[in-house]
Design an enzyme around this catalytic site. Structure first.
Site, PDB file in Angstrom:
ATOM      1  N   SER A 323       0.841  -1.207   0.000  1.00  0.00           N
ATOM      2  CA  SER A 323       0.000   0.000   0.000  1.00  0.00           C
ATOM      3  C   SER A 323       0.875   1.257   0.000  1.00  0.00           C
ATOM      4  O   SER A 323       0.612   2.207  -0.742  1.00  0.00           O
ATOM      5  CB  SER A 323      -0.907  -0.018   1.232  1.00  0.00           C
ATOM      6  N   GLY A 324       1.941   1.243   0.808  1.00  0.00           N
ATOM      7  CA  GLY A 324       2.863   2.379   0.842  1.00  0.00           C
ATOM      8  C   GLY A 324       3.520   2.587  -0.509  1.00  0.00           C
ATOM      9  O   GLY A 324       3.557   3.702  -1.037  1.00  0.00           O
ATOM     10  N   TRP A 326       2.453   1.639  -3.373  1.00  0.00           N
ATOM     11  CA  TRP A 326       1.437   2.061  -4.354  1.00  0.00           C
ATOM     12  C   TRP A 326       1.275   3.586  -4.335  1.00  0.00           C
ATOM     13  O   TRP A 326       1.062   4.201  -5.380  1.00  0.00           O
ATOM     14  CB  TRP A 326       0.095   1.385  -4.010  1.00  0.00           C
ATOM     15  N   HIS A 327       1.420   4.176  -3.154  1.00  0.00           N
ATOM     16  CA  HIS A 327       1.216   5.629  -3.055  1.00  0.00           C
ATOM     17  C   HIS A 327       2.343   6.418  -3.695  1.00  0.00           C
ATOM     18  O   HIS A 327       2.158   7.569  -4.084  1.00  0.00           O
ATOM     19  CB  HIS A 327       1.062   6.051  -1.582  1.00  0.00           C
ATOM     20  N   GLY A 328       3.522   5.854  -3.796  1.00  0.00           N
ATOM     21  CA  GLY A 328       4.611   6.590  -4.431  1.00  0.00           C
ATOM     22  C   GLY A 328       5.909   5.814  -4.413  1.00  0.00           C
ATOM     23  O   GLY A 328       6.143   4.995  -3.526  1.00  0.00           O
TER      24      GLY A 328
END
Lengths: 476, 429
Positions: A323-324, A326-328
């Site tokens: 998830s982390g 995916w954010h950048g």
């Protein structure tokens, strides 16, 4: 083209709506697809052909997967589609990040760079539409929903412009039927509530998030020599509310436009800062991402139903690591994801029982604090900056500040805080329900109309004047 | 969700919805047909033009970016939207979001750099200021031999003249000695240079002066203040003032310079302000003809003096160079200076960070290379500049990071990269 721009608000949107509403039913989807392609081509002209190509290939793979009668064959096509989508995302979003880190690793061993930086531009919305494409493949594989008969419908599902740039991440099984037929939702009640929702979202973005963002940027972009501990706290508080009103405002706009077209998108936010644990926070923050992660990653990993706690904690950590990422493509996003994963794990270990003992309000305050500190990793440019910022927050430095905060910032910050926490009261929940989830009586239509019209003009004024900064005399 | 079926409700909702959608077209219609006349905005600003379409520009996103900016800048009701936003900021919060305008207490308006000057945010550092004075002394002694008088003057800015109306949020100066004004004043006091402190004089007469010297909503001093400043300057130079006040009239409609900050705010309704006084001057014709040629190098405060017409009557000729522009070659510069008998260098506290507008540096390079102090002062200049550049790098996060990246690529220490950049800046400034 962002929704909160003059070109979208006073150009693209009204022209699009006028044509869309004038067209007979059978042409509406075609026009919507055309507008979505135009919207995408405006923001990422070089990638239109790549995206179309990848959509065709993916569609082919999914069709073959659906037609396959042997389970193994199905799995091969499923894997091919996943590799295609994850591979594209990895290349466009993470290639340079990996190269940079590998080179860094080699340089610590005294070796030269193994690869050079390449100039890779990031197609807009790639993280969002990749997840949508994956949801299509997996939903069809799981037979949650049949695949689309029409290529145009598939293209429309992926490229639907209201959710193209920043979500919500609408899963295939949630919207497939609406793409084929949504006549029953194309009512004036839907259109009006969608319009109001759009204007409320626009106001959240322009009148609240942008004001807070300007101050947060000023502080985060300042040299650490020039800010003191009080500035640092004000900066992170401002950013905490900025990101919420920015993102939830954008989601409101997307949900609102979709509703004007007869779609019902899933909600993306539900007063996340009133959460009493990080677990609850993720049930209220960017919920469409949380649900995607749960259904397509966490549960396939075994979810909660695993033999040991170790495995459960691994699953949680892995999902939040992804998830982390995916954010950048940066270590600070990974750390941010892992930070949340860490709290989810310790909540299951002991923190939840502690929260139970201290009661709702203290739990809410602690959770808000944890979330707020997490945003430091999210907002900082890199890990070095994040650590220096944390140092500023926790090691008291009260040298006189040069930062100037105007009264409007404090007022908007107060309003933002009030709106963020008001949902703990029942009357606020009732107000929100009546605006977002109910259709309106005549009286309410007029009252809300008046409020929304005022908000629209105020937002337009703030939006148009954002870049206006005249000089007193030309020669200066 | 419960859907309403009532027919009246149905049509009412349609009307509201259609009204909203039509409203979204209003700016577009106004942009095309200019149906409603809008009040033009004040100040100088850039209006982006629509770009010409090319595949290259489209591919790299330049076309879209420029188109969106142009669309925003040229949208119908653009000026109204800006005025409305300014009015909201002013009426609701008593602030201005036009970056350069600061709304003070009791309706006093400031331009930001005047407050920055009072706070010392633009402080050039005592080393730099002392160097200018040292160079000034060398230049002054050489010009004196050529019968040219050099006069330095500092005028009051709005921030220093009305510090009491500066909003509390902007009062951030914790080191009153670390301002350009304080440092220049001290340096002039310790030198033999001819210096006139108009700022100190204006503050001295502030409470006893019969008429306001600064307007409430302008940036500059008023015409009456210009007269007093000129009179004081002439006294300092030992020149008899031939312009006398015949009458003083209260002015209802302020002249441009008296309300420029108010205009720049671009509110729907102009803020309230008090009236200013305009002196009616008579110029004596029976006095001996003026013989001196004046070269004045200053900021817009001297432009105000020029517009009163006093300077014309007192000097034989005068040449006024705003911020010492345009820059002249060494030969032209020398020729130009030597045409004059008086050189006046005037700054307001807000322009002291540019003072003396490279004039002293240029004169130093023109006249002083053979001076015994030349190399000593050049060495000091180098040290001060590079030290200052290193300080600026450390304060600028983006710049610092860019240089750390460059150092990494060159495989050198970041400090080495900082120093080589500071040196490069010195030689290429």
């Amino acid at each position: 083209m962002v929704f909160s721009s003059a070109l979208f608000l006073f150009g693209f949107l009204p022209v699009f709506l006028l044509i869309y509403y004038s067209l007979p039913q059978k042409f509406k989807n075609h026009f919507l697809l055309f507008a979505s392609l135009l919207f995408f081509a405006w923001g990422a002209p070089l990638f239109v052909f790549f995206v179309i190509g990848s959509l065709i290939l993916d569609l082919y793979l999914v069709r073959k997967m659906e037609q396959a009668t042997v389970s193994k064959e199905k799995k091969i096509f499923l894997l091919a589609s996943i590799v295609l989508n994850v591979g594209s995302l990895a290349y466009f979003k993470y290639a340079n990040f990996f190269i940079e880190n590998i080179n860094e690793l080699f340089s610590t061993w005294g070796a030269g760079a193994v690869a050079n930086w390449t100039d890779i531009a990031l197609p807009i919305g790639i993280s969002f539409f990749t997840f949508k494409k994956l949801s299509y493949t997996i939903d069809v594989y799981r037979q949650t929903h049949r695949s689309f008969d029409s290529i145009a419908n598939y293209f429309l599902f992926i490229l639907l412009f209201p959710e193209l740039v920043a979500g919500p991440i609408v899963r295939y099984n949630e919207i497939a039927d609406q793409i084929i037929d949504r006549k029953d939702k194309e009512t004036i009640d839907h259109k009006l509530s969608g319009l109001y929702r759009f204007i409320i979202g626009l106001s959240k973005k322009v009148l609240i998030a942008n004001v807070l963002g300007a101050e947060a940027d000023k502080i985060f972009d300042s040299s650490f020599q020039l800010i003191n501990t009080a500035d640092a706290w004000l900066g992170i508080i401002a950013y905490t509310f900025q990101i919420y009103f920015d993102f939830s405002g954008y989601s409101d706009m997307a949900i609102g436009i979709a509703r004007m077209l007869g779609f019902t998108f899933p909600e993306n936010f539900n007063s996340p800062y009133t959460s009493q644990s990080i677990t609850e926070f993720w049930q209220r923050w960017h919920t469409t991402l949380g649900r995607w992660m749960r259904d397509y990653l966490y549960i396939p990993l075994g979810g909660n139903r695993v033999e040991s706690n170790k495995r459960l904690y691994f699953n949680l950590a892995f999902v939040f690591f992804i998830s982390g990422l995916w954010h950048g493509a940066s270590w600070n996003f990974i750390v941010w994801g892992c930070y949340h994963g860490f709290f989810l794990i310790i909540e299951r270990m002991f923190l939840n029982s502690f929260y139970g003992k201290i009661g709702k309000l203290p739990s809410m305050i602690i959770t808000f604090f944890v979330v707020m500190i997490g945003w430091v990793f999210f907002r900082a440019e890199d890990m070095g900056d994040a650590m220096r910022y944390l140092h500023k927050l926790f090691v008291v430095d009260l040298h006189p500040t040069h930062q100037i905060y105007l009264i409007d910032f404090y007022v908007i910050l107060g309003i933002a805080a009030m709106l963020s926490f008001m949902n703990v009261f029942k009357f606020q929940q009732a107000i929100e329900k009546s605006i977002y989830f109910n259709f309106y009586s005549n009286k309410r239509t007029l009252i809300l109309g008046l409020i929304c019209y005022t908000l629209l003009i105020l937002s337009a004024s703030a939006m148009v004047s954002a870049s206006f900064n005249p000089f007193i005399y030309y020669r200066f | 969700m419960k859907e309403t079926k009532h027919i009246r409700s149905f049509s009412m909702k349609h009307i509201v919805f259609v009204f909203f959608i039509v409203s979204l077209f209003f700016p577009l219609i106004q942009q095309q047909f200019k149906l409603i006349k809008e009040k033009p905005l004040e100040g100088f600003f850039n209006i982006e033009d629509y770009p010409t379409l090319s595949i290259e520009k489209w591919k790299n996103g330049e076309f879209q970016k420029q188109f969106e900016t142009a669309y925003n800048d040229q949208i119908g009701f653009h000026d109204f939207f800006i005025e409305l936003q300014s009015q909201i900021n002013y009426s609701l919060f008593n602030i201005s979001k036009i970056q350069s305008v600061v709304v003070g207490k009791e309706g006093y308006l400031y331009v930001r750099n005047y407050i920055d000057a009072v706070n010392g945010n633009d402080f050039m550092g005592s080393a730099y200021i002392n160097l200018q004075i040292e160079k000034g002394k060398v230049v002054d002694s050489i010009l004196k031999q050529k019968n040219i008088s050099l006069l330095f003057a500092i005028a009051p800015g709005k921030g220093s003249y009305f510090p009491e109306y500066i909003p509390d949020a902007y009062k951030t100066n914790n080191h009153p000695d670390s301002t350009n004004y304080a440092c220049y004043k001290k340096a002039f006091a310790n030198s033999s240079l001819n210096f006139l402190d108009l700022r100190e004089y204006f503050l001295k007469i502030k409470d006893t002066c019969r008429y306001p010297l600064f307007s409430q909503v302008g940036v500059h001093w008023g015409e009456y203040a210009c007269y007093i400043a000129t009179d004081t300057l002439l006294k300092k130079l030992g020149i008899k003032n031939t312009a006398k006040i015949k009458d003083l009239k209260l002015n209802d409609s302020l002249i441009q310079t008296d309300k420029d900050a108010g205009l720049l705010m671009n509110t729907l309704k102009f803020p309230k302000y008090y009236k200013m006084t305009i002196p009616e001057l008579i110029f004596a014709s029976d006095t001996s003809k003026p013989t001196l040629n004046l070269l004045s190098i200053g900021d817009s405060y001297f432009s105000n003096i020029v517009t009163t017409g006093i300077v014309d009557s007192i000097f034989k000729t005068y040449d006024y160079k705003l911020y010492n522009k345009p820059v002249l070659s060494k030969a032209e510069f020398k020729k130009h200076i030597e045409k004059h008998q008086v050189v006046l260098l005037l700054a307001t506290d807000a322009t002291l960070n540019q003072f003396p507008y490279d004039f002293i540096d240029q004169a130093f390079e023109t006249y002083a290379p053979k001076d015994k102090y030349y190399y000593f002062l050049k060495k000091r200049e180098f040290m001060i500049f590079t030290k200052g550049a290193l300080k600026n790098i450390s304060k600028n996060k983006a710049w610092q990071k860019q240089m750390i990246r460059a150092a990494k690529q060159k495989n050198i220490k970041p400090e080495e990269e900082f120093v080589s950049n500071a040196i490069w800046l010195y030689y290429n400034q």
